[in-house]
Design a protein around this motif. Structure first.
Motif, PDB file in Angstrom:
ATOM      1  N   LEU A   4       5.542  -3.144  -4.277  1.00 36.34           N
ATOM      2  CA  LEU A   4       4.639  -2.406  -3.739  1.00 36.34           C
ATOM      3  C   LEU A   4       3.352  -2.919  -4.422  1.00 36.34           C
ATOM      4  O   LEU A   4       2.409  -3.062  -3.982  1.00 36.34           O
ATOM      5  N   LEU A   7       1.222  -4.952  -1.740  1.00 31.72           N
ATOM      6  CA  LEU A   7       0.116  -3.630  -1.148  1.00 31.72           C
ATOM      7  C   LEU A   7      -1.265  -4.043  -1.952  1.00 31.72           C
ATOM      8  O   LEU A   7      -2.236  -3.945  -1.362  1.00 31.72           O
ATOM      9  N   SER A  31      -5.775   1.991   1.355  1.00 33.28           N
ATOM     10  CA  SER A  31      -5.514   2.616   0.262  1.00 33.28           C
ATOM     11  C   SER A  31      -3.656   2.944   0.505  1.00 33.28           C
ATOM     12  O   SER A  31      -3.263   2.712   2.128  1.00 33.28           O
ATOM     13  N   TYR A  32      -3.223   3.142  -0.597  1.00 33.11           N
ATOM     14  CA  TYR A  32      -0.939   2.985  -0.502  1.00 33.11           C
ATOM     15  C   TYR A  32      -0.757   4.539  -1.230  1.00 33.11           C
ATOM     16  O   TYR A  32      -1.422   3.674  -2.461  1.00 33.11           O
ATOM     17  N   ASP A  33       0.538   4.944  -1.437  1.00 31.81           N
ATOM     18  CA  ASP A  33       0.768   5.636  -2.356  1.00 31.81           C
ATOM     19  C   ASP A  33       2.284   4.654  -3.306  1.00 31.81           C
ATOM     20  O   ASP A  33       2.914   4.116  -1.847  1.00 31.81           O
ATOM     21  N   HIS A  35       4.730   6.046  -1.899  1.00 34.65           N
ATOM     22  CA  HIS A  35       5.705   5.749  -1.130  1.00 34.65           C
ATOM     23  C   HIS A  35       5.987   5.521   0.760  1.00 34.65           C
ATOM     24  O   HIS A  35       6.351   5.926   1.431  1.00 34.65           O
ATOM     25  N   LEU A  36       4.725   4.810   0.297  1.00 27.63           N
ATOM     26  CA  LEU A  36       4.346   4.133   1.149  1.00 27.63           C
ATOM     27  C   LEU A  36       3.735   4.024   2.964  1.00 27.63           C
ATOM     28  O   LEU A  36       3.758   3.785   3.413  1.00 27.63           O
ATOM     29  N   ASN A  37       3.160   5.714   2.199  1.00 27.46           N
ATOM     30  CA  ASN A  37       2.387   6.133   3.070  1.00 27.46           C
ATOM     31  C   ASN A  37       0.580   5.153   2.818  1.00 27.46           C
ATOM     32  O   ASN A  37       0.202   5.087   2.214  1.00 27.46           O
ATOM     33  N   VAL A  39      -3.182   3.980   4.187  1.00 27.69           N
ATOM     34  CA  VAL A  39      -4.512   4.220   5.157  1.00 27.69           C
ATOM     35  C   VAL A  39      -4.977   3.088   5.363  1.00 27.69           C
ATOM     36  O   VAL A  39      -4.886   1.820   4.694  1.00 27.69           O
ATOM     37  N   ARG A  63       2.449   7.699   7.022  1.00 26.78           N
ATOM     38  CA  ARG A  63       3.973   8.168   7.258  1.00 26.78           C
ATOM     39  C   ARG A  63       4.732   7.173   6.524  1.00 26.78           C
ATOM     40  O   ARG A  63       5.220   6.193   7.194  1.00 26.78           O
ATOM     41  N   GLY A  64       4.627   6.937   5.145  1.00 29.68           N
ATOM     42  CA  GLY A  64       5.526   6.018   4.208  1.00 29.68           C
ATOM     43  C   GLY A  64       7.509   5.662   4.715  1.00 29.68           C
ATOM     44  O   GLY A  64       7.770   4.645   5.349  1.00 29.68           O
TER      45      GLY A  64
END
Lengths: 72, 72, 72, 72, 72, 72, 72
Positions: A4, A7, A31-33, A35-37, A39, A63-64
């Motif tokens: 991660l 990213l 952007s990311y989080d 969960h691999l979501n 933007v 959606r991740g």
């Protein structure tokens, strides 16, 4: 470097995201989080059955769970 | 801005939601939660095999698990 | 209003539920839980390959995991 | 040796990753985590319907959930 | 009445269970648990491609994860 | 004997692993964990559309989530 | 009798297991766990496209996640 963290290095850079169901979307990673979501800005869906990509204005939230892989 | 914050900015604005199984729904984002469950008003399903979208009266609840990506 | 609160407002009202695998079921929402498990009365499956819907007597339990979206 | 230890031994070596949906990607394993998220360098997608692999510049992040098996 | 309570009322009664992959099974509900695992007696698979249902002797255990909806 | 204990007995023996998406892989079981992640040596993918199996050199890591069943 | 208790009663008896992807396997139930992982002896895959079942020597481990339903 953990996966991660890649990213983090890709922020503000163009990425190509392969999605479930044969879909593919290209854009700039904003952007990311964890969960691999994701933007993406200036996103364009790459539809294999279409002659031209479908541009998406503004910011797109991916959606991740739908992500298969992400490359530059 | 974390990915889900993007939805906060999209409240009361039109969104196009790509769903599993090749489905696509367009509407105004009225609400969401952390599972990406969405409430859309004036939703219209964009059926690729149909000549016109199928309008949905009232409010439509989209299950977060079905979402692939969301764009303006 | 959070997404699941929409279901509270839809109790005793007709809903159209899109399910995985292209299935679609119409009925009156009698109950739900936080997993989006639903109870429908007077349910009718809308089979795209059939000329008429398949009516279901009594109450139908829809598993939340199968739900894609719910509209009035 | 536990299964994930095999990935430790494969670091900096070429791997062939089979993915859901019939996709296949080849590259050098640069990193992984316990979810089987992978980072590949010099990745090339092996598209069975294409005559030549699609090269991916830079580093590719493969989501662990998409992996079916990994071989040298 | 919460959704799973409907199953309590359906005990010892005939049910029609729609399953993933277009499968459909009919039988008498003998037992269930909170995961929607079901035990059916006198079960018959309703194979859309067959001319007659395939009867199943004894008790059939249906895995809850496979259930799409259950009707009388 | 609990199901996963069967794998303990299969160590260093040939196994045939059926995978999601109609894939099938044959090899010698070298290791496993409680998620059914497997390490196979001398693995060969059995491609139903190919005339000969695709041999995989070295050790192959199979993701447990992809496994349908394992037989000798 | 709770659903999983049915498996206790089926030990050492023949079962027919329907699996995801249209697969079907027949054998004698030797063991199971709470995830519906199963061990079958004298298992035979019932391949709808084949003229005869594919016998599996020894013991076969079926991953619970792949099970749709189990009947005698």
């Amino acid at each position: 470097m953990k996966p991660l963290d890649l990213l983090q290095q890709s922020l503000r850079k163009p990425v190509l995201v392969e999605l479930r169901g044969g879909r593919r979307i290209r854009g700039t990673l904003e952007s990311y989080d964890q969960h691999l979501n994701l933007v993406l800005s200036a996103a364009e869906e790459q539809d294999p059955s279409a002659t031209a990509p479908t541009p998406r204005p503004g910011l797109t939230l991916v959606r991740g769970d739908s992500v298969i892989f992400i490359s530059p």
